[in-house]
Scaffold this active site. Structure first.
Site, PDB file in Angstrom:
ATOM      1  N   MET A 192      -6.595   0.267  -2.046  1.00 17.38           N
ATOM      2  CA  MET A 192      -6.484   0.887  -0.721  1.00 17.38           C
ATOM      3  C   MET A 192      -5.621   2.129  -0.785  1.00 17.38           C
ATOM      4  O   MET A 192      -5.915   3.136  -0.128  1.00 17.38           O
ATOM      5  CB  MET A 192      -5.902  -0.111   0.284  1.00 17.38           C
ATOM      6  CG  MET A 192      -5.838   0.405   1.721  1.00 17.38           C
ATOM      7  SD  MET A 192      -7.456   0.763   2.444  1.00 17.38           S
ATOM      8  CE  MET A 192      -7.376   2.552   2.567  1.00 17.38           C
ATOM      9  N   ILE A 228       0.842  -1.199   0.000  1.00 17.50           N
ATOM     10  CA  ILE A 228       0.000   0.000   0.000  1.00 17.50           C
ATOM     11  C   ILE A 228       0.875   1.245   0.000  1.00 17.50           C
ATOM     12  O   ILE A 228       0.611   2.224  -0.697  1.00 17.50           O
ATOM     13  CB  ILE A 228      -0.936   0.021   1.222  1.00 17.50           C
ATOM     14  CG1 ILE A 228      -1.900  -1.158   1.188  1.00 17.50           C
ATOM     15  CG2 ILE A 228      -1.716   1.343   1.287  1.00 17.50           C
ATOM     16  CD1 ILE A 228      -2.713  -1.331   2.457  1.00 17.50           C
ATOM     17  N   GLY A 229       1.935   1.212   0.778  1.00 24.11           N
ATOM     18  CA  GLY A 229       2.759   2.402   0.992  1.00 24.11           C
ATOM     19  C   GLY A 229       3.374   2.968  -0.272  1.00 24.11           C
ATOM     20  O   GLY A 229       3.417   4.195  -0.446  1.00 24.11           O
ATOM     21  N   ASN A 239      -4.563  -2.443   9.319  1.00 23.15           N
ATOM     22  CA  ASN A 239      -5.664  -3.277   9.796  1.00 23.15           C
ATOM     23  C   ASN A 239      -5.289  -4.088  11.024  1.00 23.15           C
ATOM     24  O   ASN A 239      -4.115  -4.381  11.233  1.00 23.15           O
ATOM     25  CB  ASN A 239      -6.103  -4.230   8.674  1.00 23.15           C
ATOM     26  CG  ASN A 239      -7.052  -3.556   7.708  1.00 23.15           C
ATOM     27  OD1 ASN A 239      -7.952  -2.837   8.120  1.00 23.15           O
ATOM     28  ND2 ASN A 239      -6.853  -3.792   6.416  1.00 23.15           N
ATOM     29  N   ASN A 267       0.083  -6.520  13.871  1.00 23.58           N
ATOM     30  CA  ASN A 267      -0.117  -5.116  13.520  1.00 23.58           C
ATOM     31  C   ASN A 267      -0.406  -4.230  14.732  1.00 23.58           C
ATOM     32  O   ASN A 267      -0.080  -3.040  14.722  1.00 23.58           O
ATOM     33  CB  ASN A 267      -1.242  -4.988  12.496  1.00 23.58           C
ATOM     34  CG  ASN A 267      -0.805  -5.439  11.113  1.00 23.58           C
ATOM     35  OD1 ASN A 267       0.342  -5.807  10.909  1.00 23.58           O
ATOM     36  ND2 ASN A 267      -1.703  -5.413  10.156  1.00 23.58           N
ATOM     37  N   ILE A 280      -4.517   3.405   8.349  1.00 21.69           N
ATOM     38  CA  ILE A 280      -4.924   2.418   7.352  1.00 21.69           C
ATOM     39  C   ILE A 280      -4.639   1.004   7.851  1.00 21.69           C
ATOM     40  O   ILE A 280      -5.325   0.048   7.479  1.00 21.69           O
ATOM     41  CB  ILE A 280      -4.183   2.680   6.019  1.00 21.69           C
ATOM     42  CG1 ILE A 280      -4.663   4.006   5.411  1.00 21.69           C
ATOM     43  CG2 ILE A 280      -4.378   1.540   5.031  1.00 21.69           C
ATOM     44  CD1 ILE A 280      -3.889   4.432   4.171  1.00 21.69           C
ATOM     45  N   ASP A 305     -14.228   1.222   1.541  1.00 16.41           N
ATOM     46  CA  ASP A 305     -15.580   0.664   1.552  1.00 16.41           C
ATOM     47  C   ASP A 305     -16.531   1.511   0.703  1.00 16.41           C
ATOM     48  O   ASP A 305     -17.391   0.980  -0.009  1.00 16.41           O
ATOM     49  CB  ASP A 305     -16.099   0.563   2.990  1.00 16.41           C
ATOM     50  CG  ASP A 305     -15.188  -0.277   3.870  1.00 16.41           C
ATOM     51  OD1 ASP A 305     -14.630  -1.268   3.364  1.00 16.41           O
ATOM     52  OD2 ASP A 305     -15.017   0.077   5.049  1.00 16.41           O
ATOM     53  N   ARG A 319      -2.854  -8.977   4.411  1.00 13.20           N
ATOM     54  CA  ARG A 319      -3.723 -10.153   4.532  1.00 13.20           C
ATOM     55  C   ARG A 319      -3.282 -11.236   3.555  1.00 13.20           C
ATOM     56  O   ARG A 319      -2.794 -10.969   2.478  1.00 13.20           O
ATOM     57  CB  ARG A 319      -5.176  -9.774   4.232  1.00 13.20           C
ATOM     58  CG  ARG A 319      -5.786  -8.841   5.238  1.00 13.20           C
ATOM     59  CD  ARG A 319      -7.216  -8.514   4.862  1.00 13.20           C
ATOM     60  NE  ARG A 319      -8.064  -9.674   4.983  1.00 13.20           N
ATOM     61  CZ  ARG A 319      -9.282  -9.754   4.454  1.00 13.20           C
ATOM     62  NH1 ARG A 319      -9.757  -8.773   3.730  1.00 13.20           N
ATOM     63  NH2 ARG A 319     -10.014 -10.838   4.627  1.00 13.20           N
ATOM     64  N   HIS A 370     -14.722  -1.211   9.673  1.00  9.34           N
ATOM     65  CA  HIS A 370     -13.951  -1.477   8.455  1.00  9.34           C
ATOM     66  C   HIS A 370     -13.562  -2.947   8.350  1.00  9.34           C
ATOM     67  O   HIS A 370     -12.461  -3.281   7.945  1.00  9.34           O
ATOM     68  CB  HIS A 370     -12.704  -0.581   8.436  1.00  9.34           C
ATOM     69  CG  HIS A 370     -11.916  -0.661   7.161  1.00  9.34           C
ATOM     70  ND1 HIS A 370     -12.466  -0.476   5.917  1.00  9.34           N
ATOM     71  CD2 HIS A 370     -10.588  -0.922   6.949  1.00  9.34           C
ATOM     72  CE1 HIS A 370     -11.529  -0.600   4.993  1.00  9.34           C
ATOM     73  NE2 HIS A 370     -10.378  -0.877   5.592  1.00  9.34           N
ATOM     74  N   ASP A 429      10.035   3.352   6.691  1.00 10.29           N
ATOM     75  CA  ASP A 429       9.769   1.922   6.798  1.00 10.29           C
ATOM     76  C   ASP A 429      11.021   1.273   7.374  1.00 10.29           C
ATOM     77  O   ASP A 429      12.029   1.948   7.610  1.00 10.29           O
ATOM     78  CB  ASP A 429       9.416   1.323   5.430  1.00 10.29           C
ATOM     79  CG  ASP A 429       8.404   0.174   5.550  1.00 10.29           C
ATOM     80  OD1 ASP A 429       8.548  -0.656   6.483  1.00 10.29           O
ATOM     81  OD2 ASP A 429       7.486   0.096   4.715  1.00 10.29           O
TER      82      ASP A 429
END
Length: 326
Positions: A239, A29-30, A134, A109, A132, A165, A96, A190, A50
């Site tokens: 995302m 995502i990053g 999860n 996480n 963001i 969503d 995921r 979410h 990171d």
């Protein structure tokens, strides 16, 4: 002589530009999220953090002809990435995998988010924080509790990003009804049953079968992507897009744009849970007004009941985790 594209890229039209940090910037995502933030003229200065690879990502992005300066930081240098930031976007954490729920991600996480929250409390306590990572239903309460312990919590500046969503709901309804523009609130949380798409507020009519199909697809759209990628990833690109869209809305509102409303997971009393996603009016200081859940039909009322049951547990899990931190 500069091309028209280059001149436009380096012109600044925003009333106020922003110093943005992306934590977890080398991940699935990053990286696309960082690209979208670099591409925006709302961003003046972009820092990427990171545990690996951010100098390379930053070097790559630095060649793009948009005004923002970009730097990458690693490991213990998180303070340099956060100093002076007014927007911090956090997609950090493990992705995921097939068969995993967002709740399965919790143990790993939760610790990552707590550590990043501690750094944010120390280095940029007045920033707006966009979570963001999860499971958002639990990581937002964790982040809040860490900021509270540090004495710097501001509920107007902490957001769980549930925009994907809404993006999915708009896309799926648009495909079904052959509409290019769709407006629909998606409230609750979410993950899974906590995601409540208010189809009755979309301006369209649906058969019971269409309602069932759309509701399930919106609630479990992430599973669709995980399965399609056959274990090689999750919903990273969509995302990143959704996270950037929320960030842009917030930055525009902070710049003075009026009537910017987004559904987002914030501390709230619109329902019985201490956090809830409903339409929120954004402004110069973050949350300006938390609006109530729009009118629901009987089917949506049942969805809301299931949402609240699960959401209470998710939130409590996050608060309990934070309470055990040293």
């Amino acid at each position: 002589m500069m091309s028209r594209t280059a001149r436009r890229a380096f012109s600044s039209t925003a009333a106020l530009n922003h110093k943005v940090a992306v934590l977890g910037a080398a991940g699935g995502i990053g990286q696309p999220l960082s690209l979208l933030m670099k591409n925006s003229t709302l961003t003046t200065d972009l820092t990427l953090y990171d545990i690996v690879n951010t100098p390379g990502v930053a070097a790559d992005l630095s060649h793009i002809c948009t005004p923002s300066k970009v730097q990458g930081f690693l490991g213990d240098d998180i303070g340099s990435a956060l100093k002076g930031r007014d927007i911090v976007i956090i997609p950090a954490g493990v992705p995921r995998k097939p068969g995993m729920t967002r709740d399965d991600l919790f143990n790993t996480n939760a610790g990552i988010v707590a550590k990043l929250a501690q750094a944010c409390a120390e280095h940029c306590p007045d920033a707006c924080f966009l979570i963001i990572s999860n499971p958002v239903n639990s990581t937002v309460p964790i982040f809040a509790e860490v900021l509270k312990k540090a004495g710097v919590y501001n509920p107007k500046k902490l957001f769980g990003v549930t925009t994907l969503d809404i993006v999915r709901a708009k896309t799926f309804i648009g495909e079904m009804k052959n509409e290019k523009e769709v407006s629909i609130p998606v409230v609750g949380g979410h993950s899974g049953a906590t995601i409540v798409p208010l189809l009755s507020q979309s301006g369209h009519t649906f058969t019971p079968e269409e309602v069932k199909t759309l509701t399930h697809r919106i609630q479990f759209g992430g599973d669709e992507v995980v399965q399609a990628k056959a274990g090689l990833g999750s919903a990273t690109l969509s995302m990143a897009y959704a996270g950037a869209q929320f960030a842009f809305s917030l930055m525009e509102a902070m710049n003075g744009k009026e009537n910017v409303v987004e559904c987002t997971f914030v501390e709230s009393n619109v329902e019985s849970t201490p956090y809830f996603s409903s339409p929120v009016l954004l402004g110069k200081n973050g949350v300006e007004e938390i609006r109530p859940v729009p009118a629901t039909n009987d089917h949506e009322k049942e969805l809301m009941k299931a949402c609240i049951t699960d959401l209470e547990k998710n939130i409590e899990k996050g608060i309990d985790f934070a309470a055990k931190l040293a």
